[in-house]
Design a protein around this motif. Structure first.
Motif, PDB file in Angstrom:
ATOM      1  N   HIS A  18       0.846  -1.188   0.000  1.00 54.02           N
ATOM      2  CA  HIS A  18       0.000   0.000   0.000  1.00 54.02           C
ATOM      3  C   HIS A  18       0.888   1.247   0.000  1.00 54.02           C
ATOM      4  CE1 HIS A  18      -3.031   2.933   0.989  1.00 54.02           C
ATOM      5  NE2 HIS A  18      -3.965   2.009   0.958  1.00 54.02           N
ATOM      6  N   PRO A  19       0.595   2.228  -0.869  1.00 51.46           N
ATOM      7  CA  PRO A  19       1.431   3.433  -0.918  1.00 51.46           C
ATOM      8  C   PRO A  19       1.533   4.154   0.419  1.00 51.46           C
ATOM      9  CG  PRO A  19      -0.018   3.338  -2.825  1.00 51.46           C
ATOM     10  CD  PRO A  19      -0.442   2.225  -1.920  1.00 51.46           C
ATOM     11  N   VAL A  20       0.451   4.159   1.205  1.00 50.18           N
ATOM     12  CA  VAL A  20       0.500   4.830   2.506  1.00 50.18           C
ATOM     13  C   VAL A  20       1.466   4.103   3.441  1.00 50.18           C
ATOM     14  CG1 VAL A  20      -0.840   5.523   4.523  1.00 50.18           C
ATOM     15  CG2 VAL A  20      -1.824   5.762   2.233  1.00 50.18           C
ATOM     16  N   THR A 164      -1.157  10.785   8.009  1.00 47.78           N
ATOM     17  CA  THR A 164      -0.318   9.656   8.407  1.00 47.78           C
ATOM     18  C   THR A 164       0.736  10.095   9.418  1.00 47.78           C
ATOM     19  OG1 THR A 164      -0.630   8.626   6.245  1.00 47.78           O
ATOM     20  CG2 THR A 164       1.224   7.843   7.566  1.00 47.78           C
ATOM     21  N   LEU A 165       1.332  11.259   9.212  1.00 46.43           N
ATOM     22  CA  LEU A 165       2.321  11.766  10.154  1.00 46.43           C
ATOM     23  C   LEU A 165       1.688  12.032  11.518  1.00 46.43           C
ATOM     24  CD1 LEU A 165       4.395  14.247   7.967  1.00 46.43           C
ATOM     25  CD2 LEU A 165       5.019  11.935   8.673  1.00 46.43           C
ATOM     26  N   ASP A 166       0.467  12.555  11.523  1.00 45.87           N
ATOM     27  CA  ASP A 166      -0.215  12.779  12.796  1.00 45.87           C
ATOM     28  C   ASP A 166      -0.405  11.469  13.546  1.00 45.87           C
ATOM     29  OD1 ASP A 166      -1.844  14.354  14.734  1.00 45.87           O
ATOM     30  OD2 ASP A 166      -3.457  13.103  13.948  1.00 45.87           O
ATOM     31  N   ALA A 183       3.081  18.192  13.293  1.00 49.75           N
ATOM     32  CA  ALA A 183       2.231  17.230  12.594  1.00 49.75           C
ATOM     33  C   ALA A 183       0.803  17.279  13.127  1.00 49.75           C
ATOM     34  CB  ALA A 183       2.802  15.819  12.735  1.00 49.75           C
ATOM     35  N   ALA A 184       0.659  17.365  14.452  1.00 45.84           N
ATOM     36  CA  ALA A 184      -0.677  17.387  15.054  1.00 45.84           C
ATOM     37  C   ALA A 184      -1.434  18.655  14.684  1.00 45.84           C
ATOM     38  CB  ALA A 184      -0.565  17.254  16.568  1.00 45.84           C
TER      39      ALA A 184
END
Length: 302
Positions: A18-20, A164-166, A183-184
């Motif tokens: 999966h790319p993610v 995704t970073l969060d 990120a948040a």
């Protein structure tokens, strides 16, 4: 975009490659190189992760055959959506609890949220599932479509990178309190409008889950701002009103307990409410897809 939504509805997320997931692996490797217990380090990290992804999306759709651009848009839309997988996970939780398999349900909950399930009984597992479906209807469906409508493939990719970073570093703990701040906060900004669209669409779709538009709207207005998250509360409050249940309470994350305000005016969710929440989330997702396509068409005509 419509093709991407259709592919997601038919096939859900790919099980491998999966790319993610590939992005997450690369982001984790970068974190080891740039980590520092400071907000400035977190800002650098987010910029190095999100910037190249957005530029890649711009580059691959800037030139070339329109058919190729259409295919890329469809594949990108599919890769960033998670609505079908979200619904399947909700159904899986419902099946475990309907069969009385608490251990199976506890093991499966990690697919939806990060709560400690070890001591949760069926009612709390049902509440956790409904709350996760509510919040992720925005994160996994409405928000990607919104940013796809606003900024095309770069918007789709940038949003999924931010979200995704969060999930990876946007936590209140010793390691990420400062490093994960950027990120948040960026995730809060990216989800501000989509979360409110999710709340409104949920209220309008309430009759499809046996609820009332007026009750869902009333709970959304009254309780949506009470959640510690500026966005999740809008989604959860709307779902609580649409399903006529009460969400919120104590959530355990490892050695940390968070007390969330209660939202809604009905009883606590029961096992049968999980399938109703899945039906509601699917309706909201399809409505969001229709709105996104209409917005793109309107912008194209202009």
């Amino acid at each position: 975009m419509l093709a991407g939504v259709a592919i997601d509805a038919a096939f859900a997320d790919p099980r491998r490659g999966h790319p993610v997931a590939l992005f997450g692996t690369a982001a984790a490797a970068l974190e080891k190189r740039v980590y520092g217990d400071a907000r400035s380090r977190g800002v650098l990290y987010v910029g190095l992760c999100v910037g190249p992804v957005a530029l890649l999306g711009y580059a691959v759709t800037r030139r070339g055959n329109p058919v190729v651009r259409g295919v890329l848009s469809a594949v990108t839309t599919w890769s960033v959506l998670g609505g079908t997988t979200l619904g399947r996970e909700g159904v899986a939780m419902a099946e475990f609890l309907e069969d009385g398999d608490l251990e199976g349900a506890r093991g499966r909950l990690s697919h939806l949220c990060g709560r400690d399930p070890s001591r949760l009984e069926a009612p709390e597992l049902a509440r956790a599932t409904v709350e996760s479906i509510a919040e992720n209807t925005s994160d996994a469906v409405v928000a990607p479509l919104f940013w796809g409508a606003v900024a095309g493939v770069p918007g789709l990719l940038a949003y999924r990178a931010i979200n995704t970073l969060d999930a990876m570093v946007g936590h209140h703990n010793a390691r990420y309190e400062h490093f994960g701040w950027a990120a948040a906060r960026l995730d809060d900004v990216a989800n501000f409008v989509p979360a409110r669209i999710t709340g409104l669409l949920t209220a309008l779709a309430a009759p499809l889950a046996g609820g009332s538009v007026s009750e869902a709207a009333a709970v959304l207005r009254r309780d949506g701002h009470r959640h510690p998250s500026p966005n999740a509360g809008r989604c959860e409050a709307a779902f609580a009103g649409a399903l006529d249940v009460t969400l919120g309470g104590a959530n355990v994350y490892g050695d940390r307990v968070e007390h969330r305000p209660e939202m809604g005016r009905g009883p606590k969710p029961e096992v049968q409410d999980i399938r109703r929440s899945v039906r509601l989330a699917r309706a909201v997702g399809f409505a969001a897809a229709g709105l996104a396509v209409l917005a793109v068409l309107r912008g194209t005509r202009r």
